[in-house]
Design an enzyme around this catalytic site. Structure first.
Site, mmCIF file in Angstrom:
data_model
loop_
_atom_site.group_PDB
_atom_site.id
_atom_site.type_symbol
_atom_site.label_atom_id
_atom_site.label_comp_id
_atom_site.label_asym_id
_atom_site.label_seq_id
_atom_site.Cartn_x
_atom_site.Cartn_y
_atom_site.Cartn_z
ATOM 1 C CD GLU A 67 -2.990 -1.352 2.108
ATOM 2 O OE1 GLU A 67 -3.775 -0.400 2.209
ATOM 3 O OE2 GLU A 67 -3.085 -2.374 2.810
ATOM 4 C CG MET A 68 -0.153 4.551 1.687
ATOM 5 S SD MET A 68 -1.126 5.378 2.964
ATOM 6 C CE MET A 68 -0.379 6.998 2.953
#
Lengths: 359, 359
Positions: free
Chosen positions: B149-150
């Site tokens: 994800e991030m």
């Protein structure tokens, strides 16, 4: 209370002295007059675009087109992946850029050049680093189709729009005279109208140009004077402090290959003219303190370094450190009021909406 | 004009008859009473969260924390790439989701499950499809660090925050009693406060619950009745029509491997308990018409199909086509007022801000 008059007198004296010292050597009226010969203030709002001699009224902005353009600007479903919108690379919260050296697009591919801001882009003579799009509508058609950006096609995009009744209705309302309003040209025209409203008036620089001596600090004023005296205004003039015409990057001395990669010949790729090798549109400098990293290559993060590179490569001068400081501080004065955008609620997909294709 | 009285009488008769026919068989008061035994309306606004018996006042929401949380939610620099923010996958303009089967994250990797909406998520008993986070603050810490994800770390994130004076000041203001306010816990707490405001009151369903007979159509009312009669409310109850507890997906009959991939055993991965194999939190159904595609696998785009899969896999019944229609139409009545968010202007980076690392 008995000392009040005396204290007041002292305070006046004390506050007057530094003020006199600070402004020593700066003739505000003369500086303003010289600046007004080179620059223009950003208007407080926009009502029309594309005024020409033949069409002095230009194209009127309408609330319906602006609102539609805003929705389209924020809608990631305009991309093939369903993930990337105009806002992804032109973030209204980040001075209109993505803050990356070059943008990341479809499939995490890297684009070839740094994403320019769309803030005040309406005031540029042409769009893209090489000026290949004459206006923002033409510009808007580019990234949507670029395989390394949104990787969509006009056909798929129009299919997506037509699948959502809210979009169909919004196009009908925005383009009332149009028999077939949901089309790629109108898509681009609506985005252009929204982007034309993304201006940043009221910077300290604009307020100074408008007559407010106190809007800029003395250092900012010295920076403005240096910016004009040293020749920066040869390219960076007008309402956007740039964005008006084309110049070879490395006019006097070519910067290193990291800053000016050999493979990107700039406007030569548009005109195929030898004179246009490594020619780029002069970067507009509005809100430049918000738009790092700098240059089409996006490799310089420090505005001070960018100013130094420009002075050596374009002007052939090594500025004094104080001049660089002053110019950088002046460039902080061209940051205006950022547009406040209410995030749109996007139309709801239907069972006929094309599925996103992120892979 | 002489026929007016007669026309009025006819019109009244004509308009009364269909109205009677439409409402035939629907006892609004009885339906409302039954529904109020199962569901709760969304409150019109939020002032506190985490009320418990020991702490009935809970945690007060403050404008400073909410505003800071909003800025953090929209800031892509919270990710390693500088490209992905909370908003990327939980789009405030798209019902709080990304409209993708599973999310695209760092390096264009695909996440394992469909991104749930953060709208009204404050009303869920726990967060994530497997309920592994007890609250939204704990949830917010997950995607920031997840490699798909991030892909950031708390250390880098705090370094990024500390590099920008505007963030340091905002944390100080939001957490006034805290000696060292810029930390990962406060980052998560601020996002939790912002997300707690992302509620969608005032849906036709909520207005019906509140006493407005005309808020829902007759078909929506029949759908509500069917939703309760057929047993949907066994899992989808409370303020969020779900989000309260855990149930095996495929309680009666397992759906196909596309809908329920073998490799994702759900809550088993959290508790390591055999009973929790393929157990997921009952999906909250608020704004469900906006949050396609459905299920943790995100493979079903049509709400009608999702309702049919649920009825066969969870209830062991084949609903009549009319019942499915009615339930789908009822689910359209749980779409509330979407939050209107002014896009924040993000703090300006400095020369000490860590560079984005998209590659």
């Amino acid at each position: 209370m008995k000392f009040v008059p005396l204290l007041t007198a002292s305070c006046l004296a004390l506050s007057t002295l530094p003020a006199l010292a600070q402004t020593a050597g700066i003739d505000n009226d003369a500086l303003r007059e010289e600046a007004l010969g080179v620059f223009d203030a950003i208007p407080s709002d926009m009502t029309a675009i594309k005024q020409t001699e033949e069409n002095p009224e230009g194209v009127t902005l309408t609330p319906e087109k602006i609102e539609l353009g805003k929705v389209l600007f924020f809608d990631p479903r305009m991309s093939r992946s369903g993930l990337i919108s105009c806002q992804t690379c032109h973030n209204v919260g980040l001075g209109g850029v993505d803050g990356l050296p070059t943008s990341v697009g479809h499939g995490w591919q890297r684009g070839p050049r740094n994403a320019p801001t769309m803030l005040n882009a309406i005031f540029n003579a042409a769009q893209f680093w090489d000026g290949r799009a004459p206006d923002l509508a033409e510009q808007a058609k580019g990234p949507v189709q670029a395989s390394v950006e949104m990787s969509n096609t006009p056909e798929e995009l129009v299919k997506t729009l037509n699948s959502m009744p809210e979009y169909v209705e919004a196009f009908r309302t925005a383009f009332p005279g149009d028999n077939d309003p949901v089309n790629f040209d109108n898509f681009a025209a609506a985005i252009e109208q929204f982007e034309a409203t993304l201006i940043t008036p009221n910077s300290p620089f604009d307020r100074f140009l408008g007559g407010d001596d106190a809007a800029m600090s003395d250092q900012q004023k010295r920076g403005l004077q240096a910016f004009m005296d040293t020749g920066c205004t040869g390219c960076h003039y007008g309402v956007n402090l740039g964005g008006q015409d084309y110049h070879p990057f490395g006019l006097v001395a070519k910067p290193g290959a990291e800053v000016l990669p050999e493979g990107d010949t700039g406007r030569f790729e548009v005109t195929n003219t030898v004179d246009d090798e490594y020619v780029f549109r002069a970067a507009p400098l509005r809100n430049v303190e918000l738009t790092a990293p700098y240059f089409h290559s996006g490799v310089v993060w420090d505005l001070r370094e960018a100013v130094q590179i420009m002075s050596s490569s374009q002007l052939g001068t090594e500025l004094e450190p104080e001049q660089v400081d002053d110019i950088v501080v002046f460039l902080g004065a061209v940051t205006g009021d950022q547009p406040r955008i209410d995030h749109p609620i996007l139309p709801v997909r239907t069972n006929t909406t094309p599925l996103p294709a992120p892979m």
